[in-house]
Design a protein around this motif. Sequence first.
Motif, mmCIF file in Angstrom:
data_model
loop_
_atom_site.group_PDB
_atom_site.id
_atom_site.type_symbol
_atom_site.label_atom_id
_atom_site.label_comp_id
_atom_site.label_asym_id
_atom_site.label_seq_id
_atom_site.Cartn_x
_atom_site.Cartn_y
_atom_site.Cartn_z
ATOM 1 N N VAL A 37 0.704 -1.082 -0.437
ATOM 2 C CA VAL A 37 0.252 -0.452 -0.060
ATOM 3 C C VAL A 37 0.731 1.019 -0.005
ATOM 4 O O VAL A 37 1.836 1.672 0.520
ATOM 5 N N TYR A 38 0.574 2.186 -1.007
ATOM 6 C CA TYR A 38 1.449 3.066 -1.318
ATOM 7 C C TYR A 38 0.562 4.430 -0.109
ATOM 8 O O TYR A 38 -0.568 4.501 -1.018
ATOM 9 N N GLU A 39 0.805 5.600 0.139
ATOM 10 C CA GLU A 39 0.347 6.162 1.071
ATOM 11 C C GLU A 39 1.360 7.499 -0.034
ATOM 12 O O GLU A 39 2.443 7.517 0.300
ATOM 13 N N TYR B 54 4.289 0.356 2.017
ATOM 14 C CA TYR B 54 3.659 -0.619 3.148
ATOM 15 C C TYR B 54 3.639 -1.399 2.761
ATOM 16 O O TYR B 54 3.130 -2.089 1.323
ATOM 17 N N THR B 55 4.636 -2.838 3.941
ATOM 18 C CA THR B 55 4.376 -4.235 3.378
ATOM 19 C C THR B 55 3.911 -4.809 4.272
ATOM 20 O O THR B 55 5.022 -4.566 5.821
ATOM 21 N N ASN B 56 3.773 -6.118 4.874
ATOM 22 C CA ASN B 56 3.473 -7.149 5.042
ATOM 23 C C ASN B 56 4.719 -7.160 5.648
ATOM 24 O O ASN B 56 5.359 -7.680 4.346
ATOM 25 N N VAL B 57 5.344 -7.827 7.364
ATOM 26 C CA VAL B 57 6.127 -8.433 7.289
ATOM 27 C C VAL B 57 6.398 -9.889 7.693
ATOM 28 O O VAL B 57 6.436 -10.719 7.460
ATOM 29 N N TYR C 279 4.190 -5.169 10.290
ATOM 30 C CA TYR C 279 3.767 -4.571 8.704
ATOM 31 C C TYR C 279 5.752 -3.536 8.055
ATOM 32 O O TYR C 279 5.939 -3.105 9.736
ATOM 33 N N GLY C 280 6.147 -3.694 7.746
ATOM 34 C CA GLY C 280 7.440 -2.120 6.991
ATOM 35 C C GLY C 280 6.730 -1.098 6.512
ATOM 36 O O GLY C 280 6.170 -0.861 5.418
ATOM 37 N N VAL C 281 7.402 0.091 6.762
ATOM 38 C CA VAL C 281 7.615 1.464 6.363
ATOM 39 C C VAL C 281 8.703 1.562 5.615
ATOM 40 O O VAL C 281 10.128 1.190 6.712
#
Length: 297
Positions: free
Chosen positions: A222-224, A235-238, A243-245
Motif C-alpha cells: 500500500v502506497y501513501e 507499506y508492506t506486510n512483514v 508491517y514495514g514502512v
Amino acid sequence: MRVALVGLGAMGSRHLRVLQSCDKIQKIVTIDPTPAAKADYLTVSMALTDSSYDFAVVASPTISHEDCASRFLRSGIPVLLEKPVAGNVASAQRIALIAKETSTKVAIGHIERFNPAIRALMAELTENPLSVVLKRVSEYPDRIRDVGVALDLSIHDIDLARYITGANITQINSVLQSNKNSCEDIAMYLLRLDNGGAVSIQTSWMSPRQQRWAEVTTTSAVYEVDMLSQKTSKYTNVDDCGYGVTSLYVKREDQLTSQLDAFINYLLTGEQKELCLLADGIEALKIVEDSLNESMH
C-alpha cells in the motif's frame, strides 16, 4: 524559442515565472485583455498579426480556452492549455478537430502528473493497483468564478486515477453538493475501471485546511502519497504481527518547470512521457461533465 502566454492571472503569472527561468525560451509575448495586467497585447489576434511563435501557453479563464487555443492551432502553433480543456466536451472536441486538421500538438496542464511524490510513486509501481483513494480538499477559493469544485479539483484526480492505473473508467457514481452558491463545492466519485480496479475520489471547498493525498493498494503493498508535503511511503506486510514502512526517494522539482520541459521535449521528439495529451484531457472532462449533468436530473 518564442512563446505566447495568454492570461496573467494567478496561474498565468506562475507560467510566466517558469518561462522566464527556462534557458530554451528567448522571447515571451504576453496577452491579457485586462489593462491592469500590462500585457504586450490585449488579444490573441493582435499578437498573431505581429509575430510568429514556436508554441503558446493558454492560462486564461476556462470560458476563453476554445477561442484562444483555436486561433493558435489554425496558425499551426502548438498549445500547452491549462486544465480543464474547455468549459464542456463539445467545446473541447472542436479544439481537437482543429488540432487534427492542422496536425498541431496540444497538451493539457494536468500538473499533478508532475508532482514529485506522484513521480516517485510511478517509478516504484510494478503492479496494477487494486484500488486508489484520492482526497483533495481546501478552503473556498477567491480566485475562481466560472467553475465549481468538480471542474477545478475533481478533474485533477480523475486524470490521476487514469494515469496511475493505466485503465479506463467504465462506471461512474457521483454525489455533488452546492452549499454556498449555485456551483458545486463538494464532489464525491466512486469509479469502476476496465481492469477490475476501483477508485474513490473526495473533493471539497468546504474544508478549513488543505489536503491532497492518494492511497494506492496493490497485491503486495500500500502506497501513501502526500502531494502537499511531497512524501511517498510504501507499506508492506512483514509477518502476521507487523508491517514495514519505506520512505521512497522523492526528487524535489518544480511541477510547472517539469511540465514545461516535458512539453518542449514533446514538441522536439514526440515523446509523451508524463504529459497529459488532448485525448486524456477530454476524457477527464467528459467524466466530470457527465457527473454534472447527472446531478441536475
